[in-house]
Motif scaffolding. Structure first.
Motif, short mmCIF file in Angstrom:
data_model
loop_
_atom_site.label_atom_id
_atom_site.label_comp_id
_atom_site.label_asym_id
_atom_site.label_seq_id
_atom_site.Cartn_x
_atom_site.Cartn_y
_atom_site.Cartn_z
N ASN A 183 21.50 8.60 -1.01
CA ASN A 183 22.62 7.82 -0.50
C ASN A 183 22.20 6.48 0.09
OD1 ASN A 183 25.49 9.30 -0.44
ND2 ASN A 183 23.88 10.86 -0.30
N GLY A 184 20.97 6.06 -0.19
CA GLY A 184 20.54 4.71 0.18
C GLY A 184 19.88 4.58 1.53
N TYR A 185 19.45 5.70 2.15
CA TYR A 185 18.78 5.64 3.44
C TYR A 185 17.26 5.68 3.25
CZ TYR A 185 23.33 6.65 5.52
OH TYR A 185 24.66 6.59 5.89
N ALA A 186 16.54 5.18 4.25
CA ALA A 186 15.08 5.25 4.28
C ALA A 186 14.64 5.77 5.64
CB ALA A 186 14.47 3.88 4.02
N ALA A 187 13.57 6.53 5.66
CA ALA A 187 12.97 6.98 6.92
C ALA A 187 12.13 5.84 7.48
CB ALA A 187 12.11 8.21 6.69
N VAL A 188 12.35 5.52 8.78
CA VAL A 188 11.66 4.37 9.37
C VAL A 188 10.88 4.70 10.64
CG1 VAL A 188 13.20 2.64 8.39
CG2 VAL A 188 13.76 3.66 10.60
N ARG A 189 11.22 5.79 11.32
CA ARG A 189 10.52 6.12 12.56
C ARG A 189 10.52 7.62 12.78
NH1 ARG A 189 9.48 2.23 16.36
NH2 ARG A 189 9.56 3.70 18.07
N LEU A 190 9.59 8.07 13.61
CA LEU A 190 9.63 9.43 14.13
C LEU A 190 9.55 9.33 15.65
CD1 LEU A 190 8.44 12.71 12.88
CD2 LEU A 190 7.58 12.08 15.13
N MET A 221 0.85 -1.17 0.00
CA MET A 221 0.00 0.00 0.00
C MET A 221 0.90 1.23 0.00
SD MET A 221 -3.07 1.11 2.65
CE MET A 221 -3.57 -0.60 2.86
N LEU A 222 0.55 2.22 -0.80
CA LEU A 222 1.30 3.47 -0.88
C LEU A 222 0.40 4.65 -0.52
CD1 LEU A 222 3.10 3.12 -4.36
CD2 LEU A 222 3.87 2.24 -2.16
N TRP A 223 0.99 5.68 0.09
CA TRP A 223 0.29 6.95 0.23
C TRP A 223 1.32 8.04 0.51
CZ3 TRP A 223 -0.31 3.14 4.04
CH2 TRP A 223 0.09 3.46 5.33
N THR A 224 0.85 9.27 0.51
CA THR A 224 1.73 10.42 0.73
C THR A 224 1.28 11.20 1.96
OG1 THR A 224 0.44 11.90 -0.69
CG2 THR A 224 2.22 10.66 -1.74
N TYR A 225 2.23 11.91 2.56
CA TYR A 225 1.91 12.86 3.62
C TYR A 225 3.02 13.89 3.71
CZ TYR A 225 5.30 11.04 7.04
OH TYR A 225 6.45 10.71 7.70
N ASP A 226 2.71 15.01 4.34
CA ASP A 226 3.69 16.08 4.52
C ASP A 226 4.68 15.67 5.61
OD1 ASP A 226 5.09 18.41 5.20
OD2 ASP A 226 3.35 19.70 4.94
N PRO A 227 5.96 15.56 5.30
CA PRO A 227 6.93 15.10 6.31
C PRO A 227 7.06 16.04 7.51
CG PRO A 227 8.05 15.87 4.34
CD PRO A 227 6.60 15.79 4.00
N LEU A 228 6.62 17.28 7.38
CA LEU A 228 6.70 18.21 8.51
C LEU A 228 5.45 18.14 9.41
CD1 LEU A 228 8.44 21.28 6.86
CD2 LEU A 228 9.44 19.55 8.36
N GLU A 229 4.48 17.34 9.03
CA GLU A 229 3.32 17.09 9.89
C GLU A 229 3.64 15.87 10.75
OE1 GLU A 229 0.87 19.00 10.39
OE2 GLU A 229 1.03 20.38 8.68
N THR A 230 4.18 16.12 11.93
CA THR A 230 4.75 15.03 12.72
C THR A 230 3.70 14.08 13.29
OG1 THR A 230 4.85 16.55 14.61
CG2 THR A 230 6.85 16.29 13.29
N ARG A 231 2.48 14.54 13.48
CA ARG A 231 1.43 13.62 13.94
C ARG A 231 1.24 12.50 12.92
NH1 ARG A 231 -4.39 16.12 14.91
NH2 ARG A 231 -3.31 17.07 16.67
N ASN A 232 1.24 12.88 11.64
CA ASN A 232 1.11 11.88 10.58
C ASN A 232 2.36 11.01 10.49
OD1 ASN A 232 -1.38 12.97 9.98
ND2 ASN A 232 -0.63 14.23 8.30
N GLY A 233 3.53 11.64 10.69
CA GLY A 233 4.78 10.88 10.65
C GLY A 233 4.82 9.82 11.73
N TYR A 234 4.37 10.18 12.93
CA TYR A 234 4.38 9.22 14.04
C TYR A 234 3.44 8.05 13.77
CZ TYR A 234 4.44 7.52 18.85
OH TYR A 234 4.59 6.74 19.98
N LEU A 235 2.25 8.34 13.22
CA LEU A 235 1.31 7.27 12.88
C LEU A 235 1.88 6.39 11.78
CD1 LEU A 235 -1.43 5.81 12.82
CD2 LEU A 235 -2.25 7.60 11.28
#
Length: 267
Positions: free
Chosen positions: A240-247, A105-119
């Protein structure tokens, strides 16, 4: 609270009412959502009695030779937020998606909206290695007006060990990719971006504001500064081969955690 799939026109009309409440712009036409449901899409609702208070809407997508589910909106009524409804909707959406044969499943969100990042990252165990500049163009709603609509595109590997929390990642030895300082208004200010930064560690932390909307309302210029600096740093990490995995939540700021992608066990 009842979490269940939505199929009827009457309940799709309730979805439209909730969309207007949450975003304040014209809702998705019913002929579109109904057609999506009949062709592999999934709409999940949260009900208090007969009242719809949360919704997650998705439709089939196609990328790199594979079919996936594209999750388009997740909206919760203002008076029932912070009760875990969004997370419950997503897990039900995942269960139905797996039953229908989807594994991504794919979706988008604003990375500066930390509530969404945490979820999305911390609770649901999505990962992100794709940054889209000004994804939706110049948006005029209250949340987005005045800034480029940059987005993370997250990947939810629905049946993976990582999502099922059977694979732990060691994030304890992390380096800060850019420092910050607090200004006179008690808002964080990110340091200037080092374009020659050598990325050699397994894990990096990137600070982001705790409440971006409050910062934007008070200091739009600083909000744009955060958008452009984090854009540059995140794109550098991804390339450079990194991925975001947590907030992770902090005192003055929150931190995104980035890890070398090959260290994430997805099979």
């Amino acid at each position: 609270m009842e979490i269940r799939e939505i199929r009827s026109i009457e309940e799709l009309e309730k979805m439209q009412q909730l969309e207007v409440e949450v975003w304040g712009h014209p809702p998705i036409p019913i002929h579109q959502t109904l057609t999506a449901i009949k062709n592999g899409g999934i709409v999940v609702g949260a009900f208090e009695g007969e009242k719809l208070v949360g919704v997650s809407y998705s439709f089939p997508g196609y990328k790199k030779g594979k079919v996936h589910l594209t999750s388009h909106i997740l909206g919760i009524s203002k008076n029932v937020r912070e009760k875990g409804i969004g997370e419950a909707l997503k897990w039900e959406q995942r269960k139905i998606a797996i039953e229908r044969g989807y594994d991504m499943m794919l979706w988008t969100y604003d990375p500066l909206e930390t509530r969404n990042g945490y979820l999305n990252l911390t609770k649901l165990h999505t990962i992100c290695d794709t940054y889209i500049e000004n994804c939706y163009g110049e948006m005029q709603d209250g949340l987005n007006k005045g800034l480029p609509s940059d987005r993370f595109e997250v990947n939810w590997h629905l049946t993976s060990k990582y999502v099922e929390k059977k694979h732990a990642i060691d994030l304890t030895k992390a380096s800060i990719v850019a420092p910050y300082k607090m200004n006179d208004l008690n808002f964080p200010v990110l340091a200037e971006v080092n374009s020659q930064l050598l990325l050699e560690e397994d894990v990096y932390l990137l600070p982001v504001p705790q409440s971006f909307q409050q910062l934007k309302a008070t200091d739009p210029k600083l909000a744009l500064d955060w958008r452009l600096k984090t854009r540059s740093l995140i794109q550098m990490l991804f390339s450079n081969g990194y991925a975001a995995v947590r907030l992770e939540k902090g005192k003055d700021v929150h931190y995104y955690q980035f890890i070398k992608r090959e260290l994430i066990e997805l099979t």
